[in-house]
Scaffold this motif. Structure first.
Motif, PDB file in Angstrom:
ATOM      1  N   LYS A 120      64.050  -7.893  10.451  1.00 31.54           N
ATOM      2  CA  LYS A 120      64.013  -6.820   9.705  1.00 31.54           C
ATOM      3  C   LYS A 120      63.162  -5.817  10.413  1.00 31.54           C
ATOM      4  O   LYS A 120      63.452  -4.453  10.439  1.00 31.54           O
ATOM      5  CB  LYS A 120      63.540  -7.016   8.118  1.00 31.54           C
ATOM      6  N   VAL A 121      61.918  -6.244  10.479  1.00 30.87           N
ATOM      7  CA  VAL A 121      60.995  -5.424  10.882  1.00 30.87           C
ATOM      8  C   VAL A 121      61.130  -4.744  12.204  1.00 30.87           C
ATOM      9  O   VAL A 121      60.969  -3.307  12.544  1.00 30.87           O
ATOM     10  CB  VAL A 121      59.504  -5.985  10.774  1.00 30.87           C
ATOM     11  N   ALA A 122      61.402  -5.377  13.129  1.00 30.21           N
ATOM     12  CA  ALA A 122      61.770  -4.787  14.586  1.00 30.21           C
ATOM     13  C   ALA A 122      62.784  -3.894  14.400  1.00 30.21           C
ATOM     14  O   ALA A 122      62.676  -2.550  15.101  1.00 30.21           O
ATOM     15  CB  ALA A 122      62.204  -6.036  15.213  1.00 30.21           C
ATOM     16  N   ALA A 123      63.912  -4.136  13.691  1.00 33.69           N
ATOM     17  CA  ALA A 123      65.091  -3.045  13.501  1.00 33.69           C
ATOM     18  C   ALA A 123      64.496  -1.758  13.151  1.00 33.69           C
ATOM     19  O   ALA A 123      64.985  -0.789  13.475  1.00 33.69           O
ATOM     20  CB  ALA A 123      66.276  -3.814  13.088  1.00 33.69           C
ATOM     21  N   ALA A 124      63.740  -2.085  11.861  1.00 25.91           N
ATOM     22  CA  ALA A 124      63.518  -1.048  11.107  1.00 25.91           C
ATOM     23  C   ALA A 124      62.461   0.115  11.777  1.00 25.91           C
ATOM     24  O   ALA A 124      62.699   1.214  11.821  1.00 25.91           O
ATOM     25  CB  ALA A 124      62.878  -1.471   9.488  1.00 25.91           C
ATOM     26  N   LEU A 125      61.476  -0.483  12.398  1.00 30.32           N
ATOM     27  CA  LEU A 125      60.688   0.203  13.457  1.00 30.32           C
ATOM     28  C   LEU A 125      61.130   0.865  14.589  1.00 30.32           C
ATOM     29  O   LEU A 125      61.132   1.835  14.738  1.00 30.32           O
ATOM     30  CB  LEU A 125      59.540  -0.796  13.788  1.00 30.32           C
ATOM     31  N   ALA A 126      62.176   0.172  14.935  1.00 36.74           N
ATOM     32  CA  ALA A 126      62.830   0.708  16.160  1.00 36.74           C
ATOM     33  C   ALA A 126      63.697   2.036  15.842  1.00 36.74           C
ATOM     34  O   ALA A 126      63.794   2.882  16.419  1.00 36.74           O
ATOM     35  CB  ALA A 126      64.178  -0.402  16.708  1.00 36.74           C
ATOM     36  N   ALA A 127      64.367   1.926  14.541  1.00 33.44           N
ATOM     37  CA  ALA A 127      65.153   3.052  14.080  1.00 33.44           C
ATOM     38  C   ALA A 127      63.973   4.177  13.489  1.00 33.44           C
ATOM     39  O   ALA A 127      64.670   5.269  13.579  1.00 33.44           O
ATOM     40  CB  ALA A 127      65.740   2.747  12.852  1.00 33.44           C
ATOM     41  N   GLY A 128      62.834   3.850  13.616  1.00 33.03           N
ATOM     42  CA  GLY A 128      61.829   5.063  13.076  1.00 33.03           C
ATOM     43  C   GLY A 128      61.411   5.298  11.650  1.00 33.03           C
ATOM     44  O   GLY A 128      61.174   6.215  11.223  1.00 33.03           O
ATOM     45  N   CYS A 129      61.624   4.045  11.203  1.00 30.48           N
ATOM     46  CA  CYS A 129      61.395   3.958   9.693  1.00 30.48           C
ATOM     47  C   CYS A 129      59.785   3.186   9.193  1.00 30.48           C
ATOM     48  O   CYS A 129      59.578   2.561  10.330  1.00 30.48           O
ATOM     49  CB  CYS A 129      62.286   2.862   8.982  1.00 30.48           C
ATOM     50  N   SER A 130      59.210   3.964   8.626  1.00 33.40           N
ATOM     51  CA  SER A 130      57.877   3.009   8.099  1.00 33.40           C
ATOM     52  C   SER A 130      58.357   1.860   7.487  1.00 33.40           C
ATOM     53  O   SER A 130      59.307   2.002   6.607  1.00 33.40           O
ATOM     54  CB  SER A 130      56.931   3.883   7.492  1.00 33.40           C
ATOM     55  N   VAL A 131      57.513   0.699   7.098  1.00 33.11           N
ATOM     56  CA  VAL A 131      57.818  -0.453   6.630  1.00 33.11           C
ATOM     57  C   VAL A 131      57.007  -1.000   5.564  1.00 33.11           C
ATOM     58  O   VAL A 131      55.505  -0.976   6.122  1.00 33.11           O
ATOM     59  CB  VAL A 131      58.266  -1.449   7.556  1.00 33.11           C
ATOM     60  N   ILE A 132      57.037  -1.358   4.443  1.00 38.66           N
ATOM     61  CA  ILE A 132      56.213  -2.217   3.597  1.00 38.66           C
ATOM     62  C   ILE A 132      57.048  -3.471   3.550  1.00 38.66           C
ATOM     63  O   ILE A 132      58.133  -3.649   2.985  1.00 38.66           O
ATOM     64  CB  ILE A 132      55.943  -1.349   2.180  1.00 38.66           C
ATOM     65  N   SER A 133      56.464  -4.515   3.889  1.00 36.57           N
ATOM     66  CA  SER A 133      57.016  -5.933   4.059  1.00 36.57           C
ATOM     67  C   SER A 133      56.136  -6.976   3.015  1.00 36.57           C
ATOM     68  O   SER A 133      55.113  -6.899   2.781  1.00 36.57           O
ATOM     69  CB  SER A 133      56.737  -6.602   5.253  1.00 36.57           C
ATOM     70  N   LYS A 134      57.048  -7.629   2.210  1.00 35.77           N
ATOM     71  CA  LYS A 134      56.568  -8.542   1.245  1.00 35.77           C
ATOM     72  C   LYS A 134      56.973 -10.099   1.844  1.00 35.77           C
ATOM     73  O   LYS A 134      58.223 -10.365   1.265  1.00 35.77           O
ATOM     74  CB  LYS A 134      56.971  -8.507  -0.180  1.00 35.77           C
ATOM     75  N   PRO A 135      56.417 -10.684   2.663  1.00 36.18           N
ATOM     76  CA  PRO A 135      56.790 -12.108   3.035  1.00 36.18           C
ATOM     77  C   PRO A 135      56.295 -12.883   1.969  1.00 36.18           C
ATOM     78  O   PRO A 135      55.757 -12.949   0.889  1.00 36.18           O
ATOM     79  CB  PRO A 135      55.999 -12.221   4.158  1.00 36.18           C
ATOM     80  N   PRO A 136      56.803 -14.329   2.074  1.00 32.41           N
ATOM     81  CA  PRO A 136      56.672 -15.436   1.038  1.00 32.41           C
ATOM     82  C   PRO A 136      55.169 -15.758   0.976  1.00 32.41           C
ATOM     83  O   PRO A 136      54.390 -15.898   2.009  1.00 32.41           O
ATOM     84  CB  PRO A 136      57.412 -16.528   1.289  1.00 32.41           C
ATOM     85  N   GLU A 137      54.669 -15.880  -0.136  1.00 35.81           N
ATOM     86  CA  GLU A 137      53.247 -16.303  -0.521  1.00 35.81           C
ATOM     87  C   GLU A 137      52.971 -17.776   0.008  1.00 35.81           C
ATOM     88  O   GLU A 137      51.910 -18.133   0.407  1.00 35.81           O
ATOM     89  CB  GLU A 137      52.895 -16.307  -1.874  1.00 35.81           C
ATOM     90  N   GLU A 138      53.971 -18.717   0.158  1.00 34.83           N
ATOM     91  CA  GLU A 138      53.920 -19.901   0.517  1.00 34.83           C
ATOM     92  C   GLU A 138      53.599 -20.102   1.905  1.00 34.83           C
ATOM     93  O   GLU A 138      52.729 -20.813   2.406  1.00 34.83           O
ATOM     94  CB  GLU A 138      54.823 -20.913   0.194  1.00 34.83           C
ATOM     95  N   THR A 139      53.702 -18.847   3.101  1.00 37.97           N
ATOM     96  CA  THR A 139      53.407 -19.248   4.219  1.00 37.97           C
ATOM     97  C   THR A 139      53.053 -17.934   4.817  1.00 37.97           C
ATOM     98  O   THR A 139      53.564 -17.055   5.546  1.00 37.97           O
ATOM     99  CB  THR A 139      55.102 -19.368   4.985  1.00 37.97           C
ATOM    100  N   PRO A 140      52.005 -17.637   4.473  1.00 39.15           N
ATOM    101  CA  PRO A 140      51.187 -16.397   4.746  1.00 39.15           C
ATOM    102  C   PRO A 140      50.617 -16.141   5.973  1.00 39.15           C
ATOM    103  O   PRO A 140      50.873 -14.827   6.589  1.00 39.15           O
ATOM    104  CB  PRO A 140      50.159 -15.972   3.504  1.00 39.15           C
ATOM    105  N   GLY A 141      50.046 -17.235   6.796  1.00 37.20           N
ATOM    106  CA  GLY A 141      49.254 -17.003   7.731  1.00 37.20           C
ATOM    107  C   GLY A 141      49.985 -16.646   9.128  1.00 37.20           C
ATOM    108  O   GLY A 141      49.792 -15.954  10.145  1.00 37.20           O
ATOM    109  N   ASN A 142      51.342 -17.201   9.182  1.00 39.11           N
ATOM    110  CA  ASN A 142      52.218 -16.809  10.264  1.00 39.11           C
ATOM    111  C   ASN A 142      52.818 -15.486  10.227  1.00 39.11           C
ATOM    112  O   ASN A 142      52.998 -14.937  11.236  1.00 39.11           O
ATOM    113  CB  ASN A 142      53.196 -17.980  10.645  1.00 39.11           C
ATOM    114  N   THR A 143      53.094 -14.958   9.158  1.00 37.59           N
ATOM    115  CA  THR A 143      53.617 -13.826   8.960  1.00 37.59           C
ATOM    116  C   THR A 143      52.402 -12.595   9.149  1.00 37.59           C
ATOM    117  O   THR A 143      52.940 -11.572   9.644  1.00 37.59           O
ATOM    118  CB  THR A 143      54.365 -13.759   7.430  1.00 37.59           C
TER     119      THR A 143
END
Length: 475
Positions: A161-184
């Motif tokens: 999601k983030v790579a495509a959105a940033l490439a398009a020129g969008c600013s991004v707020i992401s909410k990844p899962p709380e169970e796996t925060p370190g890798n995100t």
């Protein structure tokens, strides 16, 4: 080796720690023990993130494509350099074998590399008009984006999601899962270290219902992208309707696998079993409902059971582990309930069927002769269980493949070229793999039909979903 991730929020270009915020306990699924505390965003944090996304969108939109591309390429390079550490964190948080975690990190990096180049080829078009007139069609970024991603492929799905959105020129707020925060968090660090302007990408964790309502309810957000369950997807779709916010939904599936009697049986089994138990079956496109032509049914389930019994389960950090635990404490009980229901209705358990004694483990499981009224034949198990039934002919196979309201992925194995073409046409799914499971590729669209969602990620279609079309007519 201990858990070493430094868990923070990333808002307005700065890292935020606990500072009086509520926290979430991150659990190691091998042991069921807490390994870290994750700070949870407040409504004030979300307001700041929204204001930042609104303010930074025109800055990033105006950044030349060549510079955007260079930053994305650099972020990809940093993810590759840090892959070993990121993968170890992922395995501790989510449970999958370290080889799978490493492959996922490298896959995430490949998405940043691919979109860094694809944005350079984002051409509009000129329409035929009389002399002296000009009509052109242009692609523009949709605006600030909110993304919501699950724990089964935490860094890859976030990157998609983030790579495509940033490439398009969008600013991004992401909410990844709380169970796996370190890798995100590794994506936020890579983008920050790659020189992305502060505030263009932000990462928040928090109570899912509060965060989704707050972000989607804001007129600042012009696009929502969600990967997760069908009920939650329907809920977010209703929230998006209030502001007529563009939305992409990649929801659940229950992938059928049609095995015809002319397939290369041993080769097919050698492909099928590792795929079924990849990530302990916690894959939205996991092959699950196996419909096997009756002439080879007995041989197929016999070979499937033998291979299933050889799958080594254990701690994903051990190099010889082929399947780790399920990701959270809810999954073993849910799988056990489905297996018991199928058994009670007449299914045969040919391998596995039991939960582990500790942690969140469940044995790799094969069920045969599963009746159509068993819950597991109608609801996605999202775990290490394969269900199987025989079929007589092509028409019956298609009827069974298409009978559910899901249509994310489907697979078929046959050596008959004409049958392969007919299968591709007849199966109701957003993605069809024939003699292959390789359907999630950077340059190909990924998405479903029916209740499995709409819109695509990956490929040029994944870029277009973060854009709007403008027609300009000049006389």
């Amino acid at each position: 080796m201990g858990y070493e991730a430094d868990l923070k929020l990333f808002i307005n270009g700065s890292w935020r720690t606990g500072e009086g915020r509520d926290s979430f306990q991150v659990i190691n699924p091998v042991t069921g023990d807490s390994i870290a505390e994750l700070p949870m965003a407040t409504e004030a944090d979300l307001d700041e993130a929204l204001d930042t996304a609104r303010r930074m969108y025109p800055v990033w939109r105006a950044t030349p494509v060549e510079k955007r591309s260079a930053i994305l390429h650099q972020a990809a390079s940093l993810l590759k350099e840090r892959a070993a550490d990121i993968a170890r964190t992922m395995t501790q948080e989510q449970g999958k074998p370290i080889a799978e975690s490493t492959g996922e990190v490298l896959g995430a990096a490949s998405l940043f590399d691919w979109y860094a180049e694809e944005i350079k080829r984002d051409y509009g078009r000129v329409l035929v008009r009389p002399p002296g007139e000009l009509s052109r069609v242009m692609h523009e970024p949709v605006g600030p984006v909110a993304t919501f991603t699950p724990w089964n492929f935490p860094i890859y799905l976030l990157a998609k999601k983030v790579a495509a959105a940033l490439a398009a020129g969008c600013s991004v707020i992401s909410k990844p899962p709380e169970e796996t925060p370190g890798n995100t968090l590794a994506i936020a660090r890579a983008l920050d270290d790659a020189g992305l302007p502060k505030g263009v990408f932000q990462l928040v964790h928090g109570a899912p219902d509060m965060v989704s309502k707050h972000l989607i309810g804001s007129p600042t957000i012009r696009k929502v992208s969600f990967t997760g369950s069908i009920p939650v997807g329907k809920h977010l779709m209703k929230l998006a309707a209030d502001n007529v916010t563009k939305i992409t939904l990649e929801l659940g599936g229950h992938a059928p696998v049609l095995i015809f009697d002319d397939c290369d049986l041993d080769k097919t089994l050698d492909m099928v079993v590792p795929q079924k138990f990849r990530n302990a079956g916690q894959v939205c496109v996991s092959p699950t409902r196996f419909y096997v032509q009756e002439g080879i049914y007995d041989a197929f389930i016999k070979g499937f059971a033998e291979r299933t019994k050889r799958v080594k389960i254990g701690n994903g950090l051990d190099a010889d582990t082929k399947m780790g635990p399920l990701a959270n404490d809810r999954r073993p009980g849910a799988i056990e309930t489905l297996v018991n229901d199928a058994r009670d209705k007449g299914a045969r358990v040919l391998a596995g069927g039991n939960r582990g004694d500790s942690g969140f483990f469940f044995e790799p499981t094969l069920l045969a002769d599963v009746p159509l009224d068993a819950d597991i034949m109608n609801n996605e198990p999202f775990g290490p269980v394969a269900v199987s039934r025989p079929f007589k002919d092509f028409d019956e196979a298609i009827q069974q493949a298409n009978r559910l309201p899901y249509g994310l992925a489907a697979f078929a194995f046959t050596e008959n070229g004409r049958r392969a073409n007919l299968l591709a046409d007849a199966i109701e799914a957003g993605m069809v793999g024939i003699n292959t499971f390789a359907i999630s590729i950077a340059d190909a669209p990924f998405g479903g039909v029916k209740e499995s969602g709409f819109g695509s990620e990956g490929g040029k279609e994944g870029l277009e979903t973060y854009q709007v079309v403008k027609a300009i007519h000049q006389a």
